[in-house]
Write a protein that holds these residues in place. Structure first.
Motif, PDB file in Angstrom:
ATOM      1  N   PRO A 400       0.809  -1.226   0.000  1.00  0.00           N
ATOM      2  CA  PRO A 400       0.000   0.000   0.000  1.00  0.00           C
ATOM      3  C   PRO A 400       0.839   1.271   0.000  1.00  0.00           C
ATOM      4  N   HIS A 401       0.268   2.341  -0.528  1.00  0.00           N
ATOM      5  CA  HIS A 401       0.903   3.654  -0.449  1.00  0.00           C
ATOM      6  C   HIS A 401       0.716   4.210   0.964  1.00  0.00           C
ATOM      7  N   PRO A 402       1.589   5.103   1.398  1.00  0.00           N
ATOM      8  CA  PRO A 402       1.417   5.717   2.721  1.00  0.00           C
ATOM      9  C   PRO A 402       0.132   6.544   2.774  1.00  0.00           C
ATOM     10  N   VAL A 403      -0.470   6.616   3.961  1.00  0.00           N
ATOM     11  CA  VAL A 403      -1.657   7.457   4.134  1.00  0.00           C
ATOM     12  C   VAL A 403      -1.211   8.917   4.139  1.00  0.00           C
ATOM     13  N   ARG A 404      -2.135   9.802   3.804  1.00  0.00           N
ATOM     14  CA  ARG A 404      -1.798  11.217   3.678  1.00  0.00           C
ATOM     15  C   ARG A 404      -1.252  11.799   4.984  1.00  0.00           C
ATOM     16  N   SER A 405      -1.752  11.331   6.112  1.00  0.00           N
ATOM     17  CA  SER A 405      -1.339  11.874   7.407  1.00  0.00           C
ATOM     18  C   SER A 405       0.132  11.569   7.731  1.00  0.00           C
ATOM     19  N   GLN A 406       0.746  10.669   6.971  1.00  0.00           N
ATOM     20  CA  GLN A 406       2.145  10.311   7.220  1.00  0.00           C
ATOM     21  C   GLN A 406       3.108  11.381   6.713  1.00  0.00           C
ATOM     22  N   LEU A 407       2.599  12.322   5.938  1.00  0.00           N
ATOM     23  CA  LEU A 407       3.464  13.330   5.322  1.00  0.00           C
ATOM     24  C   LEU A 407       4.307  14.095   6.337  1.00  0.00           C
ATOM     25  N   LEU A 408       3.725  14.414   7.499  1.00  0.00           N
ATOM     26  CA  LEU A 408       4.440  15.218   8.482  1.00  0.00           C
ATOM     27  C   LEU A 408       5.148  14.386   9.535  1.00  0.00           C
ATOM     28  N   GLU A 409       5.006  13.070   9.482  1.00  0.00           N
ATOM     29  CA  GLU A 409       5.703  12.230  10.447  1.00  0.00           C
ATOM     30  C   GLU A 409       7.194  12.226  10.147  1.00  0.00           C
ATOM     31  N   ASN A 410       7.984  12.189  11.206  1.00  0.00           N
ATOM     32  CA  ASN A 410       9.441  12.175  11.099  1.00  0.00           C
ATOM     33  C   ASN A 410       9.989  13.441  10.444  1.00  0.00           C
ATOM     34  N   VAL A 411       9.208  14.509  10.483  1.00  0.00           N
ATOM     35  CA  VAL A 411       9.664  15.794   9.958  1.00  0.00           C
ATOM     36  C   VAL A 411       9.854  16.776  11.107  1.00  0.00           C
ATOM     37  N   PHE A 412       8.827  16.922  11.941  1.00  0.00           N
ATOM     38  CA  PHE A 412       8.895  17.810  13.095  1.00  0.00           C
ATOM     39  C   PHE A 412       8.790  16.993  14.384  1.00  0.00           C
ATOM     40  N   ALA A 413       9.436  17.478  15.446  1.00  0.00           N
ATOM     41  CA  ALA A 413       9.312  16.815  16.741  1.00  0.00           C
ATOM     42  C   ALA A 413       7.853  16.847  17.195  1.00  0.00           C
ATOM     43  N   ASP A 414       7.154  17.940  16.884  1.00  0.00           N
ATOM     44  CA  ASP A 414       5.727  18.071  17.199  1.00  0.00           C
ATOM     45  C   ASP A 414       4.983  18.294  15.892  1.00  0.00           C
ATOM     46  N   PRO A 415       4.455  17.238  15.272  1.00  0.00           N
ATOM     47  CA  PRO A 415       3.799  17.394  13.974  1.00  0.00           C
ATOM     48  C   PRO A 415       2.566  18.281  14.007  1.00  0.00           C
ATOM     49  N   LYS A 416       2.024  18.553  15.210  1.00  0.00           N
ATOM     50  CA  LYS A 416       0.848  19.421  15.274  1.00  0.00           C
ATOM     51  C   LYS A 416       1.239  20.888  15.401  1.00  0.00           C
ATOM     52  N   GLY A 417       2.521  21.147  15.698  1.00  0.00           N
ATOM     53  CA  GLY A 417       3.031  22.510  15.620  1.00  0.00           C
ATOM     54  C   GLY A 417       2.810  23.395  16.810  1.00  0.00           C
ATOM     55  N   PHE A 418       2.229  22.892  17.905  1.00  0.00           N
ATOM     56  CA  PHE A 418       1.923  23.761  19.050  1.00  0.00           C
ATOM     57  C   PHE A 418       2.724  23.422  20.297  1.00  0.00           C
ATOM     58  N   GLY A 419       3.604  22.471  20.214  1.00  0.00           N
ATOM     59  CA  GLY A 419       4.426  22.128  21.362  1.00  0.00           C
ATOM     60  C   GLY A 419       3.867  20.968  22.165  1.00  0.00           C
ATOM     61  N   ILE A 420       4.749  20.391  22.974  1.00  0.00           N
ATOM     62  CA  ILE A 420       4.380  19.266  23.825  1.00  0.00           C
ATOM     63  C   ILE A 420       4.563  19.688  25.271  1.00  0.00           C
ATOM     64  N   GLY A 421       3.532  19.453  26.106  1.00  0.00           N
ATOM     65  CA  GLY A 421       3.562  19.860  27.500  1.00  0.00           C
ATOM     66  C   GLY A 421       4.396  18.949  28.376  1.00  0.00           C
ATOM     67  N   PRO A 422       4.585  19.340  29.655  1.00  0.00           N
ATOM     68  CA  PRO A 422       5.381  18.530  30.601  1.00  0.00           C
ATOM     69  C   PRO A 422       4.831  17.116  30.794  1.00  0.00           C
ATOM     70  N   ASP A 423       3.531  16.947  30.575  1.00  0.00           N
ATOM     71  CA  ASP A 423       2.934  15.628  30.741  1.00  0.00           C
ATOM     72  C   ASP A 423       3.095  14.750  29.506  1.00  0.00           C
ATOM     73  N   GLY A 424       3.769  15.291  28.485  1.00  0.00           N
ATOM     74  CA  GLY A 424       4.002  14.518  27.283  1.00  0.00           C
ATOM     75  C   GLY A 424       2.874  14.592  26.269  1.00  0.00           C
ATOM     76  N   ARG A 425       1.801  15.323  26.598  1.00  0.00           N
ATOM     77  CA  ARG A 425       0.668  15.448  25.676  1.00  0.00           C
ATOM     78  C   ARG A 425       0.823  16.721  24.850  1.00  0.00           C
ATOM     79  N   TYR A 426       0.173  16.720  23.693  1.00  0.00           N
ATOM     80  CA  TYR A 426       0.182  17.920  22.866  1.00  0.00           C
ATOM     81  C   TYR A 426      -0.568  19.036  23.570  1.00  0.00           C
ATOM     82  N   ARG A 427       0.018  20.233  23.602  1.00  0.00           N
ATOM     83  CA  ARG A 427      -0.612  21.373  24.277  1.00  0.00           C
ATOM     84  C   ARG A 427      -1.982  21.695  23.682  1.00  0.00           C
ATOM     85  N   CYS A 428      -2.108  21.493  22.371  1.00  0.00           N
ATOM     86  CA  CYS A 428      -3.375  21.843  21.736  1.00  0.00           C
ATOM     87  C   CYS A 428      -4.517  20.922  22.162  1.00  0.00           C
TER      88      CYS A 428
END
Length: 440
Positions: A400-428
């Motif tokens: 299979p081809h990669p799913v579209r959501s894979q485009l940003l994987e392994n590119v940014f430490a936080d693929p959602k772009g808003f940072g990761i909090g002390p608890d390890g969850r996305y701030r957003c």
């Protein structure tokens, strides 16, 4: 082998490979030939090289800044031993292993050409045909823990290091089953499992990565006291890279810190469409090794047995802590720079000359002459490899081809772009994230 080992001592360097040119220049059209007044076996050899007849039994005269003549050691070894199998350069099993690896590289690349023209691969695809003796001669000496850093011409390096053909082919097809999940493509093969640290599209950028990997090995052994960490690194790059600043910086650093690394120059005489002789003030790349205090070696890169002899000593030096080695393998690619290159710049006579020195045919001839293999045994390997490559294509095509959501994987430490909090969850994802802000 005592002569081979001693020749790599830090202050002892012998002559370059000496040989006589056999290409026909009656039409005076060969580009490189017109630049050379003295005949030489390798078209890439410079006027400054002092040449003798190929595989001469005479001892090489030494110069203070010379280089080890691999052809002399191979010849001397054959002259000073009888014809028993134990005194050959390779055993039967070793010969069959080398042959299988080289045939795999050639068959795989030929299939890549077919798939590219059928529209199964995209972008630039650089094939390795003709240079198989370098990859096989060096990489098949390594352990799984040792590292390899490659260039954009990286398919065969990955195969020689043990990456399955189906994973390499799938990567070329851009499928999720590829060694980089389809995100690397032809020029960026990577395998953490096999310590293939990547193919690099820009020349020279892999050399610092390889130097860092070698530093890691030394640090683990000497600082972390991991006594069994004798891992080495091989950095592969071309002649065009050797005028790049990163090359010189890393030679200096590796020699200064005595890093366990082998710098392997695959000098195929052409940097895309630029002749090595026209672009380099001193074409003898091996000289840059002694300039930095490490052995410099010039070897016939079309002969897997000579490459392997050099590789064995260079790897042994690195493992025992004696530092880096620079090896210039003079070789030739049988295709254009990439599959988009019509290959019209190189003279046909030059291409025919090197085609007649096919490294696979040379190994086959050696094995036949020394009764190391029969025609039936080698044909069985050919058939095995053809089936393996066909299966790799089928596997890649059905994956299979990669799913579209894979485009940003392994590119940014936080693929959602808003940072990761002390608890390890996305701030957003925190309900209070947008508190006090305007909503659009």
């Amino acid at each position: 082998m005592a002569a081979l080992a001693s020749s790599f001592a830090a202050n002892k360097f012998l002559q370059p490979i000496n040989s006589t040119r056999s290409i026909d220049n009656n039409n005076n059209k060969t580009l490189l030939g017109n630049q050379l007044k003295d005949s030489s076996f390798f078209l890439g050899s410079a006027k400054k090289l002092y040449m003798k007849k190929p595989f001469s039994s005479q001892n090489s005269k030494s110069r203070s800044n010379g280089v080890f003549a691999v052809s002399e050691v191979v010849k001397d070894k054959k002259l000073n031993t009888d014809s028993s199998l134990s005194n050959l350069l390779i055993t039967k099993d070793e010969g069959l292993e080398l042959y299988e690896d080289m045939v795999l590289g050639r068959a795989f690349e030929d299939m890549c050409a077919q798939m590219y023209y059928r529209g199964k691969m995209f972008g630039f695809v650089h094939l390795y045909n003709g240079q198989e003796a370098v990859s096989t001669g060096f990489i098949r000496l390594l352990k799984k823990e040792d590292s390899v850093v490659s260039t954009y011409r990286d398919h065969v390096h990955a195969l020689s290091k043990g990456v399955p053909a189906r994973k390499v082919m799938s990567e070329l097809f851009g499928k999720t089953t590829g060694c980089c999940r389809g995100q690397g493509g032809s020029m960026h093969m990577f395998s953490k499992e096999h310590n293939v640290l990547g193919g690099f599209a820009f020349i020279g950028e892999g050399i610092p990565v390889a130097t860092g990997a070698a530093f890691t090995s030394k640090y683990r052994r000497e600082v972390m006291k991991e006594a069994d960490c004798d891992h080495v690194t091989m950095a592969f790059f071309g002649d065009g890279t050797c005028n790049n600043g990163q090359f010189f910086e890393c030679l200096n650093m590796a020699a200064l810190w005595k890093l366990p690394i082998i710098f392997v120059v695959e000098n195929n005489l052409w940097a895309i469409g630029m002749s090595h002789l026209r672009s380099t003030s001193d074409p003898e790349i091996w000289k840059k090794g002694p300039a930095f205090g490490m052995p410099g070696v010039h070897v016939d890169g079309m002969d897997v047995l000579k490459v392997r002899e050099v590789g064995k000593e260079a790897v042994a030096r690195a493992r025992r802590g004696d530092g880096p080695t620079l090896v210039e393998c003079e070789t030739y690619r049988f295709r254009g720079h990439s599959l988009a290159d019509p290959d019209e710049l190189r003279d046909p006579a030059e291409k025919n000359h090197y085609a007649a020195r096919d490294p696979i045919s040379a190994l086959k001839k050696y094995m036949f002459e020394n009764n190391l293999a029969s025609e039936a045994e080698l044909k069985a390997i050919d058939k095995k490899i053809d089936e393996l490559v066909e299966e790799a294509v089928e596997f890649a095509d059905e994956s299979p081809h990669p799913v579209r959501s894979q485009l940003l994987e392994n590119v940014f430490a936080d693929p959602k772009g808003f940072g990761i909090g002390p608890d390890g969850r996305y701030r957003c994802e925190d309900p209070k994230f947008t508190e006090g802000t305007a909503h659009v």
